[in-house]
Design a protein around this motif. Structure first.
Motif, short mmCIF file in Angstrom:
data_model
loop_
_atom_site.label_atom_id
_atom_site.label_comp_id
_atom_site.label_asym_id
_atom_site.label_seq_id
_atom_site.Cartn_x
_atom_site.Cartn_y
_atom_site.Cartn_z
N PRO A 28 46.21 37.16 38.50
CA PRO A 28 47.34 37.24 37.57
C PRO A 28 48.33 38.31 37.99
O PRO A 28 48.00 39.21 38.78
CB PRO A 28 46.66 37.60 36.24
N TYR A 101 49.45 34.47 33.86
CA TYR A 101 48.43 33.65 34.52
C TYR A 101 49.10 32.38 35.01
O TYR A 101 49.26 31.41 34.25
CB TYR A 101 47.31 33.31 33.54
N GLU A 202 40.51 36.16 33.52
CA GLU A 202 40.85 35.83 32.13
C GLU A 202 40.07 36.68 31.14
O GLU A 202 40.49 36.85 30.00
CB GLU A 202 40.62 34.33 31.89
#
Length: 589
Positions: A28, A101, A202
């Motif tokens: 990310p 993301y 995540e």
């Protein structure tokens, strides 16, 4: 709720990734809106229309942060809204970080790194203290093989066991992987290394993750294990290729990196402490002197035979043993269940945490086999895990001393249990290396049991910490009785001839600190040297128990001896009286 992102100057460095780059990305973008360049990048990102979802729950996160920092009074007697506003100031969108993301199109507003991790790991406390958590987050963990290994990597990241990771797998996600991998059908064909990294990011976008898309090869194995400040702190090896399994361990041993491997069968976990044993044979010696070059070109049948040797076919479940012989014939590959993968991930993470925090965990192959369904029974008191650690303080005599076992004792301990002569009189059959390591792990865990019933201690010379023998005490579950056990001294031990002194020191501890009334011991009736040892320890003959135990294929009579506290104390030496009299001052740590 959603905040507008503060405007900034037009970016001169931020370039939106192409659609293909987005589909293959795994890392990310972390943006700090307080920095002009990052604020400009946020503006460009928002204006591009790429974000499919903007998720902003920063007020909730700050409220949780305040609870974590001061559980007794999180809002300083004020309102939650005012306390949160004090943290965010008049520009909430400029607080914290925005995480982009690209593979999912999500833009997420989060706490800054330190605050994010404090909140995210707060429910670990105090099974993991904040100081331990910080230590763990400074560690680098490598994972090879991301079918079974992906769950281990994800669980480590979830628990905060490691802040940096190296992931290696050459394979892509197939439909048959979905029986055990956390993925969706929309991710079929995605590289397993990319898939795993995405899941981990995540959970925590502040992780440092490297991926080796081609797996581990001759050209990359050295870089994967690392060198200097970039060396792995721990390796989890879960691949199927014999060359990789051996080569990874060869390099890990050279760099003194501990290795864990879950076999995905019956809760069997391999622990190889190359950090403590830089000369330890690979796979606990099961493959002898085999090198990576020796297994480079194995055919399918040879590879299966090698893998069966590595995992010790005798310890596999019948279903797995049978399946491995039918791979490529009636089975496309060896079976792996989601339940086994999840169990393995838990075992790997728990063990990795303990190793990285310096707990005395030896090499070995412990089982963590789930019980079959059946009537529920209360957990025996002797195995309940709660309360403080019950450690025996060092007991020092004239010619030797006793202390608790530690991880560095495993080699000498195993020599006793695998010795042809010493085990003859211990009342046990001679063990193989794997059994001895399991027995050592169980002995090492004794201080963590409550109430503690077993005391297996190291016998050492007065001025040398090396284990040269063992001495034990087994506290019986009725009355105030205990049995002396496990007296064994290695050949050539500098304390030979003084074994009775080890017994006397432990008896002084038992009659004093443990408040025992009676201690007894026994020996094989054909062990003609032991009567004088028993007499020197202050024990009186009691009886001969006929054919009490069976070893080496024969039943053996046992001669027993005993003493009670008043009579033994009357002939105790000054050193032993000091242990007896100091019982009230021996704190359990």
């Amino acid at each position: 709720m959603t905040h507008s992102v503060e405007s900034g100057p037009a970016p001169d460095h931020f370039v939106l990734p192409s659609t293909r780059e987005e589909s293959e990305s795994f890392r990310p973008l972390v943006l700090d809106p307080a920095r002009p360049d990052d604020a400009a990048a946020l503006t460009a990102l928002r204006d591009s229309g790429r974000p499919r979802e903007i998720h902003d729950r920063i007020e909730d996160q700050v409220e949780e942060l305040l609870h974590c920092l001061a559980p007794h009074d999180p809002f300083a007697a004020g309102s939650p809204a005012d306390a949160v506003a004090d943290v965010l100031g008049d520009r909430p969108a400029a607080y914290g970080r925005w995480i982009w993301y690209p593979w999912s199109g999500r833009l997420v507003h989060l706490l800054p790194e330190a605050e994010f991790r404090l909140v995210r790991t707060d429910r670990n406390r105090d099974k993991i203290t904040r100081e331990q958590q910080q230590d763990l987050l400074r560690r680098r963990v490598g994972v090879i093989g991301l079918s079974v290994g992906s769950s281990a990597a994800l669980t480590c990241a979830m628990e905060g066991v490691g802040g940096a990771f190296r992931l290696a797998d050459f394979d892509r996600l197939g439909l048959s992987n979905l029986n055990r991998l956390r993925a969706g059908v929309h991710e079929l064909g995605l590289e397993k290394s990319v898939l795993c990294a995405r899941r981990m990011y995540e959970l925590d976008p502040y992780l440092d993750i490297e991926i080796h898309r081609g797996g581990v090869t001759e050209e990359t194995v050295e870089d994967f294990i690392g060198d200097g400040d970039h060396t792995l702190d721990l390796l989890v090896e879960e691949c199927d290729t014999p060359w990789v399994k051996v080569a990874a361990r060869e390099h890990a041993r050279r760099r003194r990196v501990p290795v864990l491997m879950d076999t995905n069968d019956r809760g069997l976990l391999d622990i190889e402490r190359f950090d403590l044993e830089p000369d330890r044979p690979l796979f606990h010696g099961r493959t002898g002197a085999t090198t990576a070059d020796d297994v480079r070109d194995l055919d399918r049948d040879e590879a299966i035979r090698f893998l069966l040797t590595v995992v010790d076919e005798r310890r596999l479940s019948p279903a797995m043993s049978d399946a491995l012989t039918r791979v490529g014939r009636t089975l496309s590959s060896w079976p792996q269940l989601a339940s086994g993968v999840m169990l393995g991930a838990a075992l790997v993470t728990d063990t990795a945490r303990r190793v990285l925090l310096g707990e005395p965990l030896p090499s070995g192959r412990p089982f963590h086999r789930p019980r079959h369904p059946g009537p529920r029974r209360a957990l025996p008191a002797r195995t309940a895990r709660s309360g403080p650690v019950n450690r025996v303080p060092e007991l020092r005599g004239e010619h030797l001393r006793l202390r608790e076992l530690h991880a560095g004792d495993h080699e000498a301990f195993a020599r006793i249990l695998t010795h042809r002569v010493l085990t003859r009189y211990l009342g046990i059959d001679r063990m193989d290396a794997g059994q001895a390591h399991t027995a050592f792990a169980q002995s090492l865990a004794q201080p963590h049991t409550h109430p503690r019933r077993k005391y297996t201690l190291a016998v050492c010379a007065p001025d040398d910490d090396a284990l040269v023998g063992t001495m034990g005490l087994l506290v019986e579950e009725y009355g105030s009785n205990a049995m002396l056990t496990s007296l064994a001294l290695l050949p050539g031990a500098p304390v030979r001839g003084h074994g009775h002194e080890a017994g006397r020191l432990l008896m002084a501890y038992g009659f004093g600190h443990l408040r025992l009334h009676r201690i007894w011991a026994g020996h094989r009736s054909d062990h003609h040297f032991m009567p004088q040892v028993m007499h020197a320890a202050g024990l009186r003959p009691e009886a001969t128990l006929r054919q009490l135990f069976r070893t080496q294929g024969c039943w053996h009579d046992v001669t027993t001896y005993a003493t009670v506290a008043p009579e033994w104390k009357s002939q105790a030496t000054p050193r032993e009286l000091a242990i007896l009299d100091g019982a009230a001052h021996l704190d359990r740590v």
